[in-house]
Structures are given as structure tokens and as C-alpha cells.
Design an enzyme around this catalytic site. Structure first.
Site, PDB file in Angstrom:
ATOM      1  N   ASP A 149       0.866  -1.178   0.000  1.00 64.32           N
ATOM      2  CA  ASP A 149       0.000   0.000   0.000  1.00 64.32           C
ATOM      3  C   ASP A 149       0.909   1.237   0.000  1.00 64.32           C
ATOM      4  O   ASP A 149       2.133   1.134   0.123  1.00 64.32           O
ATOM      5  CB  ASP A 149      -0.978  -0.013   1.174  1.00 64.32           C
TER       6      ASP A 149
HETATM    7  C1  BGC Z   1      -5.043   3.231   0.242  1.00 63.24           C
HETATM    8  C2  BGC Z   1      -5.297   2.249  -0.879  1.00 63.24           C
HETATM    9  C3  BGC Z   1      -5.169   2.941  -2.201  1.00 63.24           C
HETATM   10  C4  BGC Z   1      -3.807   3.577  -2.301  1.00 63.24           C
HETATM   11  C5  BGC Z   1      -3.546   4.270  -3.624  1.00 63.24           C
HETATM   12  C6  BGC Z   1      -3.777   4.034   0.036  1.00 63.24           C
HETATM   13  O1  BGC Z   1      -3.671   5.063   0.955  1.00 63.24           O
HETATM   14  O2  BGC Z   1      -5.018   2.537   1.463  1.00 63.24           O
HETATM   15  O3  BGC Z   1      -6.544   1.647  -0.715  1.00 63.24           O
HETATM   16  O4  BGC Z   1      -5.391   2.040  -3.239  1.00 63.24           O
HETATM   17  O5  BGC Z   1      -3.687   4.537  -1.267  1.00 63.24           O
HETATM   18  O6  BGC Z   1      -4.289   5.418  -3.752  1.00 63.24           O
END
Ligand code: BGC
Length: 740
Positions: free
Chosen positions: A276
Site C-alpha cells: 500500500d
Molecule cells: C489506500 C489504498 C489505495 C492507495 C492508492 C492508500 O492510501 O489505502 O486503498 O489504493 O492509497 O491510492
């Protein structure tokens, strides 16, 4: 034939023999990896956020230092960046562009929690398909969805992007979304790689506070949090994303057990695992890595293929290989997983996209979004008020969400355009303004508004009307990532608005537009009818208008329990029985003064809330009514590898043709580990004409009856099982059979 030719022929035959059994993509990947320098390999593992056409980005692309870009949405920039990667880098490897296309790209569908309330997986599949068609038209070929985190805490903002509290419902919906995003063939230019996230246990965040720690015993992890991810693998999800949380002290980005032992070895996942955002470097903050270099080593050892925005791999992997801490082989494995996804998407053959200005808001997309919003609304209460008949001549439309285009999109709607949203006020005026006199008076400007001046105007409007429609709830920004709430009542002065409206004596229809279950018992009591609509997306307004005026009959059912009070959380239907199930409630106001300690029943309940939620999982009314017959089983005994059928006749006993979600639950009442009081194992949404009956059959086999044991084995234990076919998770009468 010369000696040299013979040697070459032999070598080729040998190579061919070794490659036999490998499909052509794997052979291409082998060849490419054999040509890559270590730097180029590590470059593929690096994901950066879009920086437009900056010189820095161009330089990095030419040097093969980037494998993927997220959050770039301008098709011309995407095509140019791709051109640089493909034409100007040494090995011509295309980029993959990613974006959070969660419940629509331009045409926004209800938030996933709302979609799950439809209990119609086809809606989720269609929504994902439309999202993919729109997003791929600008070159986005990878979405960070579906989010399949089982979510049992409405304080957690991310419950909005989940499919609710149940592993089975989440599995079915997650798989449907994977299918929708990925289409018939991943290599089709309008298919997107899906990404099952967040692996894993993210929904168990303590106190419903985002990113918080979790403590999940293995049997619970496997029974509750993992099935939806396994279902995503089985549905062919091309990618997975790590979660931010730690489980039992191990952050997911460094969790070998999850990412290698389970995902790769047990489930045979051969797609790509991305971290993530910054989750690799967050291992420092978690307190398991002293520095970014160590975090990089932990992540790659744990099988994280791509580093989203931590710059851990690009900065440290080479050195880690040179120092012998990490083998190049392990890096090759990750690069292989990344390239495999790029090959599967057909990016090598068709790296660029043809801009299509007609891709957005197609009439069929708008119609599907409206249908999804209709099916997602849950009727919680109806004291013979809905659907509104012609006796109501003047309708007051009030509340801060009656005309708030941006808010009805809900969370994760980066690319949505408010100008395209049809609000309830606009829809009611346009669609029903000829038959009814509509007075719009918001009362409050936004959901958190604490200025009471508008309330007087709303009350005046209500006084002039025959019925009041109140659109209340939460603005989009109050749910979603990092937007958790400790108090989940209606924010701002909305409670006051509803009480003041109640005093007018006019009938009230309360429509809740929110990203989570809210504690609104008092407001429900003050209303004559209540529709829980979640954030319904682009077409929330027309859908709600047709539901209120009866052109459409509500058919949603709750995908998540609605608590009475925040202190009941976690409250979910599949709880354990406990040694002293809640009975003999003595509520706090009934306790005699000075009474002896053991006079309170000593069972499991809250003195101020009892032991029941406000509305259980699976609950939802219709304008019609349904009667369920007693459940019939095809046999009283099930063989170990056999099956039985449970059937029930459902009759539409009301005046409207309407849909009903028929739900199958089971319980193992005596097992080596205490089991949930009920678990959803199947459901079917059926349409019944007024007066019509249908017999619904569910097949049950032992795999549905099993659970995970402490020695990591899954099986059903012989003995008695109970079965319900019911309209929600609390009603119905159980019948039993024996598993041999
Ligand atoms: C979130 C994800 C997301 C990623 C990209 C993160 O902060 O937890 O769910 O896909 O950002 O935007």
C-alpha cells in the site's frame, strides 16, 4: 552439417525441452529477465505517483527506473509517458497505470457498501465493467479494487468501500467486481487488472480507527478475513495489495506468512502483490524496522513485488543484493510477477490508448447506475407512508443532502464530476414536480452545519407541506480512508432539524445518505418511514425519487448491522453464543435503588442497550410483504461427502410486485470450537408478483459447514447442524440435520 551447427541444434533442442510445459508468456518473461540488468529489474518494482510530463519523470522512464505510475489520468500524458517507456528505454517495457477506480470512474455507482445492500452481485459486476470501460479509455489499466476487507466496525471510515460484515457476502461481491473489472479477457483494451485489497485483516483495526493495529487469531483470520481474498484469487484477480495494519505485531508488508505461505503457496496466486502507499517505509513507524533499508529487505523477503511510493526498493535493493542480504533470484521472482501482469494485459502489444471522448456517461451506464442506486436502498421502517400517494399534494424537500451533488458520490470519487450528478431535489422536481408541489428548503447547508438559522425556514416549509422528505446523513468526506468517527450519530444540527420537523406533526420520510451505519434510533422513532440509501452515486436522486413515489419498490437488505449505540460495537450477526446469552434484561432505569449485586440476571447484555442491534444484518422491508414456509430438508442426514437440499416457499402476500432476498444460514451448535450463532451460506434475490409464490432451493454440502481448526486444517465436524431460510439474520425457524 558442421560440428558447430550440430552443437547449436542440440542446444536449441535442449532449451526447447526445458521450456516445454511453460506457456509462451513465461518464455517471453524468461527472455526479458535474462536481458535485464539488476537496476532495470528493481525499476520494474518501483511505483511512483504521476508527476505529469516532468523532466525528472521522463529521465526515470528512459533509464527504466519506474514500473508503474498511479494517479495519472490525462490520456495525452499517459500516452506520452508510455511512449517514452516503450520507445526510449533500453528494453521497451511498458508501464502500467493504476488508479483507485472503486465504484465508478466518471459514472459513479453507489459506494461498495451500498452495492452490497442490493444483494445482487450482477450489479457489482456491471458497475465494475462500466468503471473499467470508462477508465481504460484514458489508459488506466489497473484499478485498486475490489476492497474485500470484512468490516464489522462502523466507526471505521473504510467500511464505506467494503461489502460489509460478512465473509460470504463479501466473497460473492468481491468476485463479481473482479469479473467486471477484468472483463472477458484481461488483454482486451477495455479490461483492467483488479487488485484485491487490503491483504489482510485491515477491517479489524482496533477501535475502528484507520491504520490501527489488529490482533487476529489464525482460526479467525482464516474463517472471517481470508475467504473473500481466496474468492478473489479464484475469480482470477490479477493483483493483490498489502494492508497497512499489523496482525499480531507483523505489518502486512513484511508478513511472509500471509504473502508467501498463504497467498503464493496455499492459494497458488501468480499475479502481482503491491504494497500500500508507503506501507514499506511505515514498518519503521510500526517499530519493526530501524530504517528504510531494513524495511525494504523485510518487504521483499515477505514477497511484496512492487513498492508503492516508499522508494524503499529503488533506494536499497541493489545494495542489499550486493551485500548478499537478498538474492537476485528473489528479485527475479517479483519481476516475473510484475511482467506477467503486463503481458496478460497485452501492454507489450498495445501499450497506447486511443482517446475516446464518448466513453463517459453513456446512457446505458447512467441507467445502470440508477438501477444500482434503486436496488441499494434499504427500507428500514414504513408506517404506511411510502410509497407516497396522490393524497400528498405538497412535498417539502429538506436536509443538507437533498441537493448536494458532490456528497452523494461518497468516498473514492476522485474523477467524478458534480455537474453530472442528479440530486434528490432536482430529480423530485424534474420527475414529480408536475403532480406535486415541491418546496425545497435545506435547513442546514452541509451535514456538519451548526448554524440553526436555516432550521426555522425548513420548519416553515414543512408547515406548508403535506409530507416532509428529509435527506440527512454524512458528507462524503466523513467516511473513507482515514475518516473514522468515534461518534456515529448524525453530525451537526441534523438531530435538531429532525426534532423540530417532528413537532410540526407532518409525516416524515427520513432518507439517510451515509458511508456507514449511523446511530439514529431517536431519529427513526421520530420518522414515519426511513430509507437507508448509503451514498448512491451519480443517479442517487432519480433512484430515490422513484423509490419514494413508488415507481420502484425497495429491495435492499443490510450488508451490515446497524447498532443502537456506538458502545455496542463490535456488533455483528455472526457472533458467538457466549456462556450466558443475553436474557432477562434489566435496563438501567429499571434497576431498583440499593439492590443486591446478583439480582440483574447475570447474562450477556448492556444495561443501556440490551443485546440486540437496532437492525440486524440482512434486514430490509419492502412495500409488499412476504411469507416464508417452514424449511424442508431433502434428508435428515448428510453423508460426509454428500449434499442435502433445503427448500422454502416464499409468497408475496402484499399488493406490489416486489423483490425479496431469500437468505440461507447455518449453525453448528456443538463443535470443538464455539461457532457463530448463524452464518450466511447462500442467498437469492427473487422477483415475485403480488400473490405469487416461489420455492427456493439451496444445496448444502460439508465444505460449507466446515471451519478452521487450530492445527490449520479445515473440515466440518460430524453432528447436528441447524438451517434457516429467512428474510434476515434474526428471523426464521431452524430445522436440523445430522452430518455423518
Ligand atoms: C489506500 C489504498 C489505495 C492507495 C492508492 C492508500 O492510501 O489505502 O486503498 O489504493 O492509497 O491510492
Amino acid at each position: 552439417m558442421t560440428k558447430k551447427t550440430v552443437f547449436i541444434l542440440m542446444l536449441t533442442t535442449l532449451l526447447f525441452a526445458c521450456q516445454k510445459g511453460k506457456d509462451s508468456t513465461e518464455i517471453k518473461i524468461d527472455k526479458l529477465i535474462s536481458e535485464m540488468t539488476l537496476d532495470e529489474k528493481i525499476g520494474q518494482m518501483n511505483q511512483l505517483t504521476g508527476m505529469g510530463l516532468s523532466d525528472d519523470m521522463k529521465e526515470q522512464l528512459k533509464n527504466g527506473r519506474v514500473g508503474s505510475i498511479l494517479n495519472e489520468v490525462d490520456v495525452n500524458i499517459i500516452n506520452e509517458l508510455q511512449r517514452i517507456a516503450v520507445e526510449e528505454s533500453r528494453l521497451h517495457i511498458p508501464l502500467i497505470f493504476g488508479r483507485d477506480v472503486i465504484h465508478g470512474y466518471k459514472t459513479i455507482f453507489p459506494i461498495p457498501l451500498g452495492q452490497a445492500a442490493s444483494w445482487d452481485p450482477k450489479i457489482a459486476e456491471t458497475g465494475a465493467r462500466i468503471a473499467a470501460e470508462e477508465a481504460t479509455s484514458v489508459g488506466i489499466r489497473w484499478t485498486f479494487a475490489p476492497m474485500v476487507d470484512v468490516s464489522r466496525d462502523p466507526r471505521w471510515g473504510r467500511i464505506a468501500e467494503s461489502c460489509g460484515e460478512d465473509p460470504y457476502l463479501t466473497s460473492v461481491f468481491g468476485a463479481a467486481m473482479v469479473k467486471g473489472f477484468q472483463g472477458d479477457k484481461l488483454s482486451d483494451s477495455n479490461s483492467m487488472a483488479a487488485c484485491a485489497k487490503h491483504f489482510a485483516g485491515y477491517g479489524a483495526a482496533e477501535a475502528g480507527k484507520d491504520y490501527n493495529t489488529t490482533w487476529i487469531p489464525d482460526v479467525q483470520l482464516r474463517d472471517v478475513y481470508l475467504p473473500s481474498f481466496k474468492a478473489a484469487v479464484d475469480a482470477g484477480a490479477a493483483t493483490f495489495m498489502c494492508s497497512f495494519n499489523d496482525i499480531n505485531g507483523v505489518p502486512s508488508s513484511g508478513n511472509k506468512y500471509l504473502n508467501r505461505d498463504i497467498l503464493r503457496d496455499e492459494w497458488k496466486f501468480d499475479g502481482m502483490l503491491v504494497s500500500d502507499w508507503g506501507s514499506i517505509d511505515q514498518m519503521i513507524s510500526h517499530g519493526v524496522s530501524a530504517n528504510l533499508k531494513n524495511a525494504a529487505a523485510k518487504a521483499i523477503e515477505a514477497g511484496v513485488d512492487m513498492d508503492m511510493m516508499a522508494l524503499a526498493y529503488i533506494t536499497h535493493l541493489k545494495k542489499l543484493v550486493e551485500e548478499g542480504v537478498i538474492s537476485e533470484k528473489i528479485i527475479d521472482e517479483s519481476v516475473r510477477n510484475i511482467l506477467r501482469v503486463k503481458f496478460r494485459l497485452g501492454l507489450f502489444e498495445n501499450p497506447n490508448v486511443k482517446p475516446d471522448s464518448n466513453a463517459f456517461y453513456k446512457p446505458e451506464a447512467i441507467a445502470a447506475a440508477k438501477y444500482a442506486a434503486e436496488e441499494s436502498a434499504v427500507l428500514l421502517k414504513n408506517n404506511n407512508l411510502l410509497p407516497l400517494g396522490s393524497s400528498f399534494k405538497t412535498v417539502a424537500v429538506v436536509g443538507p443532502l437533498a441537493d448536494a451533488a458532490l456528497e452523494q458520490f461518497g468516498t473514492w470519487s476522485f474523477d467524478a464530476e458534480p455537474a453530472h450528478a442528479v440530486t434528490p431535489l432536482k430529480a423530485i422536481t424534474d420527475m414529480y414536480g408536475k403532480q406535486y408541489k415541491i418546496i425545497g428548503e435545506p435547513g442546514l447547508v452541509f451535514s456538519r452545519d451548526s448554524n440553526a438559522t436555516g432550521i426555522t425556514k425548513a420548519v416553515a416549509a414543512a408547515k406548508k407541506a403535506d409530507v416532509v422528505l428529509v435527506f440527512a446523513g454524512e458528507e462524503a468526506i466523513l467516511s473513507g480512508e482515514a475518516h473514522c468517527r468515534a461518534d456515529i450519530s448524525l453530525p451537526g444540527l441534523q438531530n435538531q432539524l429532525i426534532s423540530e420537523l417532528k413537532k410540526t406533526g407532518k409525516p416524515i420520510v427520513l432518507v439517510i445518505m451515509a458511508g456507514r451505519p449511523l446511530t439514529i434510533e431517536k431519529q427513526i422513532n421520530e420518522s414515519n418511514a426511513v430509507l437507508y440509501a448509503f451514498h448512491g452515486g451519480t443517479m442517487a436522486g432519480p433512484a430515490l425519487a422513484d423509490l419514494i413515489f413508488g415507481k420502484v419498490i425497495p429491495s435492499g437488505k443490510l450488508p451490515v448491522t446497524i447498532p443502537r449505540m456506538v458502545g455496542q460495537i463490535p456488533v455483528y450477526y455472526a457472533h458467538k453464543m457466549t456462556g450466558r446469552p443475553g436474557t432477562n434484561f434489566v435496563t438501567i432505569d429499571k434497576i431498583p435503588i440499593g439492590v443486591f449485586q446478583t439480582s440483574l440476571g447475570n447474562t450477556s447484555f448492556h444495561l443501556d442497550a440490551g443485546d440486540k442491534p437496532l437492525y440486524p444484518f440482512g434486514y430490509g422491508l419492502s412495500y409488499s410483504t412476504f411469507e416464508y414456509s417452514k424449511v424442508k430438508l431433502s434428508a435428515k442426514t448428510m453423508e460426509k461427502n454428500g449434499k442435502i437440499t433445503a427448500e422454502c416457499t416464499v409468497k408475496n402476500t402484499g399488493k406490489f410486485d416486489a423483490k425479496e432476498v431469500v437468505q440461507l444460514y447455518v449453525r453448528d451448535p456443538v463443535a470443538s470450537l464455539a461457532r457463530p450463532v448463524r452464518e450466511l451460506k447462500g442467498f437469492e434475490k427473487i422477483l415475485l408478483k403480488a400473490g405469487e409464490s416461489k420455492t427456493i432451493k439451496f444445496e448444502i454440502d460439508a465444505t460449507q459447514l466446515g471451519f478452521w481448526h487450530e492445527d490449520k486444517t479445515y473440515y466440518a465436524e460430524p453432528g447436528e447442524f441447524q438451517v434457516w431460510i429467512s428474510k434476515d439474520s434474526q428471523s426464521g425457524e431452524a430445522v436440523s440435520f445430522k452430518l455423518k
